[in-house]
Design an enzyme around this catalytic site. Sequence first.
Site, PDB file in Angstrom:
ATOM      1  N   TYR A  11       4.611   5.837  42.846  1.00  0.00           N
ATOM      2  CA  TYR A  11       5.779   6.647  43.221  1.00  0.00           C
ATOM      3  C   TYR A  11       7.019   6.228  42.439  1.00  0.00           C
ATOM      4  O   TYR A  11       7.927   7.019  42.228  1.00  0.00           O
ATOM      5  CB  TYR A  11       6.047   6.507  44.722  1.00  0.00           C
ATOM      6  CG  TYR A  11       5.062   7.275  45.561  1.00  0.00           C
ATOM      7  CD1 TYR A  11       5.339   8.568  45.973  1.00  0.00           C
ATOM      8  CD2 TYR A  11       3.839   6.717  45.925  1.00  0.00           C
ATOM      9  CE1 TYR A  11       4.437   9.287  46.739  1.00  0.00           C
ATOM     10  CE2 TYR A  11       2.927   7.429  46.683  1.00  0.00           C
ATOM     11  CZ  TYR A  11       3.224   8.719  47.089  1.00  0.00           C
ATOM     12  OH  TYR A  11       2.323   9.425  47.827  1.00  0.00           O
ATOM     13  N   THR A  88       3.813  -4.079  46.123  1.00  0.00           N
ATOM     14  CA  THR A  88       4.087  -5.411  46.680  1.00  0.00           C
ATOM     15  C   THR A  88       4.023  -5.298  48.199  1.00  0.00           C
ATOM     16  O   THR A  88       5.046  -5.410  48.872  1.00  0.00           O
ATOM     17  CB  THR A  88       5.480  -5.897  46.237  1.00  0.00           C
ATOM     18  OG1 THR A  88       6.428  -4.838  46.509  1.00  0.00           O
ATOM     19  CG2 THR A  88       5.526  -6.234  44.775  1.00  0.00           C
ATOM     20  N   PHE A 159      16.183   2.200  43.302  1.00  0.00           N
ATOM     21  CA  PHE A 159      16.783   2.652  44.563  1.00  0.00           C
ATOM     22  C   PHE A 159      16.449   4.101  44.901  1.00  0.00           C
ATOM     23  O   PHE A 159      17.013   4.658  45.836  1.00  0.00           O
ATOM     24  CB  PHE A 159      18.303   2.477  44.510  1.00  0.00           C
ATOM     25  CG  PHE A 159      18.729   1.033  44.449  1.00  0.00           C
ATOM     26  CD1 PHE A 159      18.799   0.258  45.598  1.00  0.00           C
ATOM     27  CD2 PHE A 159      19.039   0.431  43.239  1.00  0.00           C
ATOM     28  CE1 PHE A 159      19.170  -1.076  45.551  1.00  0.00           C
ATOM     29  CE2 PHE A 159      19.414  -0.905  43.171  1.00  0.00           C
ATOM     30  CZ  PHE A 159      19.482  -1.668  44.331  1.00  0.00           C
ATOM     31  N   LEU A 160      15.555   4.717  44.143  1.00  0.00           N
ATOM     32  CA  LEU A 160      15.270   6.134  44.419  1.00  0.00           C
ATOM     33  C   LEU A 160      14.636   6.286  45.800  1.00  0.00           C
ATOM     34  O   LEU A 160      13.979   5.369  46.292  1.00  0.00           O
ATOM     35  CB  LEU A 160      14.360   6.737  43.345  1.00  0.00           C
ATOM     36  CG  LEU A 160      12.897   6.292  43.223  1.00  0.00           C
ATOM     37  CD1 LEU A 160      11.990   6.914  44.270  1.00  0.00           C
ATOM     38  CD2 LEU A 160      12.376   6.626  41.851  1.00  0.00           C
ATOM     39  N   GLU A 162      12.096   8.864  48.085  1.00  0.00           N
ATOM     40  CA  GLU A 162      11.096   9.908  47.862  1.00  0.00           C
ATOM     41  C   GLU A 162      11.635  11.250  48.361  1.00  0.00           C
ATOM     42  O   GLU A 162      12.404  11.312  49.308  1.00  0.00           O
ATOM     43  CB  GLU A 162       9.795   9.529  48.560  1.00  0.00           C
ATOM     44  CG  GLU A 162       9.132   8.380  47.837  1.00  0.00           C
ATOM     45  CD  GLU A 162       7.860   7.901  48.515  1.00  0.00           C
ATOM     46  OE1 GLU A 162       7.156   8.716  49.124  1.00  0.00           O
ATOM     47  OE2 GLU A 162       7.594   6.692  48.427  1.00  0.00           O
ATOM     48  N   ASN A 221      17.875  -1.955  51.455  1.00  0.00           N
ATOM     49  CA  ASN A 221      16.917  -1.304  52.353  1.00  0.00           C
ATOM     50  C   ASN A 221      17.118  -1.764  53.794  1.00  0.00           C
ATOM     51  O   ASN A 221      17.036  -0.964  54.726  1.00  0.00           O
ATOM     52  CB  ASN A 221      15.483  -1.586  51.898  1.00  0.00           C
ATOM     53  CG  ASN A 221      15.033  -0.575  50.853  1.00  0.00           C
ATOM     54  OD1 ASN A 221      15.790   0.322  50.483  1.00  0.00           O
ATOM     55  ND2 ASN A 221      13.819  -0.719  50.361  1.00  0.00           N
ATOM     56  N   CYS A 273       8.482   1.251  52.365  1.00  0.00           N
ATOM     57  CA  CYS A 273       9.335   0.107  52.028  1.00  0.00           C
ATOM     58  C   CYS A 273      10.203  -0.482  53.137  1.00  0.00           C
ATOM     59  O   CYS A 273      10.362  -1.700  53.184  1.00  0.00           O
ATOM     60  CB  CYS A 273      10.201   0.469  50.837  1.00  0.00           C
ATOM     61  SG  CYS A 273       9.178   0.698  49.370  1.00  0.00           S
ATOM     62  N   PHE A 274      10.795   0.348  53.997  1.00  0.00           N
ATOM     63  CA  PHE A 274      11.778  -0.224  54.927  1.00  0.00           C
ATOM     64  C   PHE A 274      11.180  -1.364  55.749  1.00  0.00           C
ATOM     65  O   PHE A 274      11.697  -2.467  55.783  1.00  0.00           O
ATOM     66  CB  PHE A 274      12.328   0.860  55.854  1.00  0.00           C
ATOM     67  CG  PHE A 274      13.467   1.657  55.267  1.00  0.00           C
ATOM     68  CD1 PHE A 274      13.925   1.401  53.990  1.00  0.00           C
ATOM     69  CD2 PHE A 274      14.087   2.656  55.999  1.00  0.00           C
ATOM     70  CE1 PHE A 274      14.976   2.134  53.441  1.00  0.00           C
ATOM     71  CE2 PHE A 274      15.137   3.384  55.473  1.00  0.00           C
ATOM     72  CZ  PHE A 274      15.573   3.130  54.198  1.00  0.00           C
TER      73      PHE A 274
END
Length: 456
Positions: A11, A88, A159-160, A162, A221, A273-274
């Site tokens: 992504y 990761t 920092f994009l 989705e 984040n 991610c968060f």
Amino acid sequence: MSNILCIGAGYVGGPTMTAIARYCPEHKITVVDINEERIRRWNSEDLPIYEPGLDEWVRETRGKNLFFSTSIHQSIAEADIIFVSVNTPTKMFGQGAGRAADLQYWEKTARDILTHARQPEVVVVEKSTLPVRTAQAMARILDSGDSKTHFEVVSNPEFLAEGTAIQDLENPDRVLIGGRESEEGSRAAETVAKLYAHWVPEERILLTNVWSSELAKLVANAMLAQRISSINSISALCEKTEADIGQIAKAIGMDSRIGPKFLQTSIGFGGSCFRKDILHLAYLCEYYGLPEVSDYWESVVRINEWQTERFFQNILKQQFNTLAGKTVAVLGFAFKADTGDTRDSPAIPLCQKLLEEKARVRIHDPKALENAREDLRGMQGDVEFVEDAYQACKGAHSIALVTQWQEYRELDFQRIHDEMVKPAFMFDGRNHLDPQSLHQIGFNVFPLGKKPLLHL
Ligand code: NAD
Ligand code: UGA
């Protein structure tokens, strides 16, 4: 001309490299991955990720200066700049299980780079989100062999978001580049900065030391997620007091010190991610002997899980504490609108809980059904994945809206209500629909952080 390589065609790797290819036509960009199927799809008309506007950018650049390949070793040998954009995830075993970052994919790429790099100078760019001081470990691996290449590690977190990746890449709030505080470090950071300078105004390219860059990504984040948990916690209080969460978000968001963004109450934040980044941050704090700080950030995740649980408990309670044999239509499975990504979507625990209660679950999503099937594979129970929203709701006792797709606002809810079992319930996990008009149609409406509108 430079040979730019990105390891990891996910992504982040796919869209960011497409942006660099588009704005830096003099450079050759290659994106590699161990996942052959993913690379095959990047080379086809059916891209492996859904992102508005991405198809067009790929069509403009692919085959000209943008290439997708599985030849990892050869591509490393030719590269002058190597972005590492592998996953990761949270470590699921051993020490730090469930919290620490699993760096095995990242370390594998470091060793591949060490073995196969051939250019005299290579800048290795950390694009993945990594724990602070990872660059040091990367540098240690790269300096450990007898390679003739001089490596310089730079941090350049992404920092994009989705769904808006193309806009975010085209017009970023900032590009963060962290380099070692040395002449070589500054030169490497400048090399990366020059790529972005093709389209990003100079004042938005921020040069820092490596550790600040790595940590700033985790903190950004964590702060965004913390706003969501804050507003979600207050949504619960609103439901007890008849205050209205929408009015509260507006009132506090007009304070220029607070600002209006990321105050939309929800069933809970999701996405790859968060949760993972906050848990990594909390783990790091603990590692550095700061248990209070760790606990503070972990509470953001706890509130998030509680919010999803609360949403589920309300569905159960309003349906007279039994869902067995009742049909629940779940509108939306993606973790947010405009993406097919379902990683860590609150829809997953919600559906699991519904199935445990023996509800019949009918899931609709315009882009995420394929992923939804994967996510629920192996879960026991009566679940169907339905291409048509009306079909999903037909014969249902209740609807749970999970993802704020625009098309859900355009549905004919009179028709849906006519075809549901009565009394018909609507649980809006995004406050996405107009509760008054649903109520007038005949629904019992349960928005978040607002008074329910009932016929019972
Ligand atoms: P992803 O899982 O979509 O993509 C990672 C890719 O790396 C996979 O296709 C995987 O096959 C590949 N890979 C793993 N090991 C490899 C190896 N040794 N060699 C070659 N390829 C390998 O992940 P993503 O969402 O693109 O995220 C990548 C990183 O970017 C993560 O650290 C994430 O936290 C961060 N990030 C993600 C987003 C997002 O919106 N998804 C935004 C900002 C930052
Ligand atoms: C987020 C960050 O916004 C990006 O800056 C970051 O690069 C990325 O994580 C990452 O590191 O992966 P993303 O997860 O794609 O991006 O999407 P967001 O728009 O941030 O939404 C995250 C979750 O929060 C979604 O489930 C969304 O529905 C939810 N959300 C967002 C709310 O519940 N309320 C809000 O007000 C905003």
